[in-house]
Design an enzyme around this catalytic site. Sequence first.
Site, PDB file in Angstrom:
ATOM      1  N   ALA A 128       7.856   2.284  -3.637  1.00 17.89           N
ATOM      2  CA  ALA A 128       7.529   0.977  -4.230  1.00 17.89           C
ATOM      3  C   ALA A 128       7.065   1.245  -5.655  1.00 17.89           C
ATOM      4  O   ALA A 128       6.362   2.237  -5.895  1.00 17.89           O
ATOM      5  CB  ALA A 128       6.427   0.285  -3.443  1.00 17.89           C
TER       6      ALA A 128
ATOM      7  N   ALA B 297       4.245  10.940  -1.511  1.00 18.34           N
ATOM      8  CA  ALA B 297       4.332   9.480  -1.366  1.00 18.34           C
ATOM      9  C   ALA B 297       2.936   8.884  -1.153  1.00 18.34           C
ATOM     10  O   ALA B 297       2.602   7.847  -1.725  1.00 18.34           O
ATOM     11  CB  ALA B 297       5.248   9.113  -0.196  1.00 18.34           C
TER      12      ALA B 297
ATOM     13  N   THR C 162       0.596  13.656   1.194  1.00 18.46           N
ATOM     14  CA  THR C 162       1.939  13.988   0.709  1.00 18.46           C
ATOM     15  C   THR C 162       2.105  13.347  -0.666  1.00 18.46           C
ATOM     16  O   THR C 162       1.256  12.574  -1.101  1.00 18.46           O
ATOM     17  CB  THR C 162       3.023  13.393   1.636  1.00 18.46           C
ATOM     18  OG1 THR C 162       2.885  11.967   1.611  1.00 18.46           O
ATOM     19  CG2 THR C 162       2.930  13.904   3.049  1.00 18.46           C
TER      20      THR C 162
ATOM     21  N   LYS D 131       7.062  -2.262   5.798  1.00 21.33           N
ATOM     22  CA  LYS D 131       7.100  -1.452   7.031  1.00 21.33           C
ATOM     23  C   LYS D 131       7.221  -2.349   8.268  1.00 21.33           C
ATOM     24  O   LYS D 131       7.843  -1.961   9.260  1.00 21.33           O
ATOM     25  CB  LYS D 131       5.855  -0.568   7.144  1.00 21.33           C
ATOM     26  CG  LYS D 131       5.769   0.544   6.100  1.00 21.33           C
ATOM     27  CD  LYS D 131       6.870   1.588   6.246  1.00 21.33           C
ATOM     28  CE  LYS D 131       6.546   2.859   5.465  1.00 21.33           C
ATOM     29  NZ  LYS D 131       7.689   3.784   5.404  1.00 21.33           N
TER      30      LYS D 131
ATOM     31  N   TYR E   9      -2.856  -0.853   1.235  1.00 21.79           N
ATOM     32  CA  TYR E   9      -1.465  -0.588   1.624  1.00 21.79           C
ATOM     33  C   TYR E   9      -0.546  -1.654   1.031  1.00 21.79           C
ATOM     34  O   TYR E   9       0.646  -1.435   0.834  1.00 21.79           O
ATOM     35  CB  TYR E   9      -1.337  -0.496   3.154  1.00 21.79           C
ATOM     36  CG  TYR E   9      -0.128   0.287   3.592  1.00 21.79           C
ATOM     37  CD1 TYR E   9       0.088   1.595   3.141  1.00 21.79           C
ATOM     38  CD2 TYR E   9       0.820  -0.266   4.442  1.00 21.79           C
ATOM     39  CE1 TYR E   9       1.203   2.316   3.533  1.00 21.79           C
ATOM     40  CE2 TYR E   9       1.948   0.451   4.835  1.00 21.79           C
ATOM     41  CZ  TYR E   9       2.123   1.734   4.375  1.00 21.79           C
ATOM     42  OH  TYR E   9       3.242   2.451   4.753  1.00 21.79           O
TER      43      TYR E   9
ATOM     44  N   ILE F  85       6.588  14.944   5.398  1.00 23.44           N
ATOM     45  CA  ILE F  85       6.683  14.729   6.847  1.00 23.44           C
ATOM     46  C   ILE F  85       8.069  15.144   7.338  1.00 23.44           C
ATOM     47  O   ILE F  85       8.220  15.757   8.391  1.00 23.44           O
ATOM     48  CB  ILE F  85       6.378  13.251   7.176  1.00 23.44           C
ATOM     49  CG1 ILE F  85       4.886  12.973   6.937  1.00 23.44           C
ATOM     50  CG2 ILE F  85       6.784  12.903   8.596  1.00 23.44           C
ATOM     51  CD1 ILE F  85       4.473  11.512   7.055  1.00 23.44           C
TER      52      ILE F  85
ATOM     53  N   GLY G  62      14.712  12.931   3.287  1.00 23.80           N
ATOM     54  CA  GLY G  62      13.322  12.662   2.895  1.00 23.80           C
ATOM     55  C   GLY G  62      12.463  13.892   2.649  1.00 23.80           C
ATOM     56  O   GLY G  62      11.250  13.787   2.566  1.00 23.80           O
TER      57      GLY G  62
END
Length: 257
Positions: free
Chosen positions: A98, A198, A196, A165, A158, A23, A16
């Site tokens: 997504a 994302a 970030t 999640k 979100y 992160i 990642g």
Amino acid sequence: MTNLVSLDGKKGLVVGIANDQSIAFGCAQAFRAAGADLAVTYLNDKARPHVEPLAQALDASLFLPCDVRERGQVQDLFARIGEEWGRLDFLLHSVAFAPREDLHGRLTDCSLDGFQMAMNVSCHSFIRMARYAEPLMQAGGALMTMSYYGAEKAVDNYNLMGPVKAALEASVRYMATELGPKGIRVYTVSPGPVETRAASGIDRFDELMEQAARRAPRQAIVTIDRIGSLAAFLASDAADGMTGNTVYVDNGYNIRG
Ligand code: NAD
């Protein structure tokens, strides 16, 4: 950075890292500082030149491709780790995606393809990684993934990532139960908002950041090195007494009513 834990002699896989704001990069730096030997992945040839210097800075002994959408790539990744190391002590999964048109609309309107893609990349990929990590963790180990408060509460904008999640956090609890007898611990790390790549896909992310900084008891945005400190602790033997948890690292935001 203060080193509270030791990962000396441990071998860890980090999936990642896109750039030095990721992160996963903050976590990888903490793992390395605590003495771990790392395998680092990059998404594809386009991403490789951005990730390679970071893998070098981390002295990563393995640098391998991993696009979880490509059939066989996750399996190949773990096969290489098995060949090179013969074992794995911990894994960090810090991956989410997504399609933009689904992410920016209401959950009620999201497409089946978009939902399936988000679930595949952001949730089922962690389940697959756990399956391939299990035989490499004969001496036990730790599996970690990244979630967000929007799994627990409906957070504006979100959207479909909330239920994705939530599924990820529930998967962690089930896998912790299944793998616990083998000494394999499984955790969700749930950071507050961090700027970030994302995060830039989420509509009005700046408002989330502003709210987090204003309402978190510590009145600040969490940093990737603080997220890393938590991940290094969870990867270490010091966290042996806990598994299956969603652990917040958000300067306390989640406790506010
Ligand atoms: P990032 O963009 O730096 O990292 C996301 C990573 O996912 C990238 O490295 C990207 O290459 C990878 N990825 C996407 N599709 C992939 C695929 N098909 N195969 C393999 N890798 C793929 O952003 P980040 O914020 O560091 O995100 C890391 C994790 O943290 C995500 O799960 C995200 O949901 C979570 N998280 C982020 C925040 C935040 O505010 N940034 C807060 C809580 C949780």
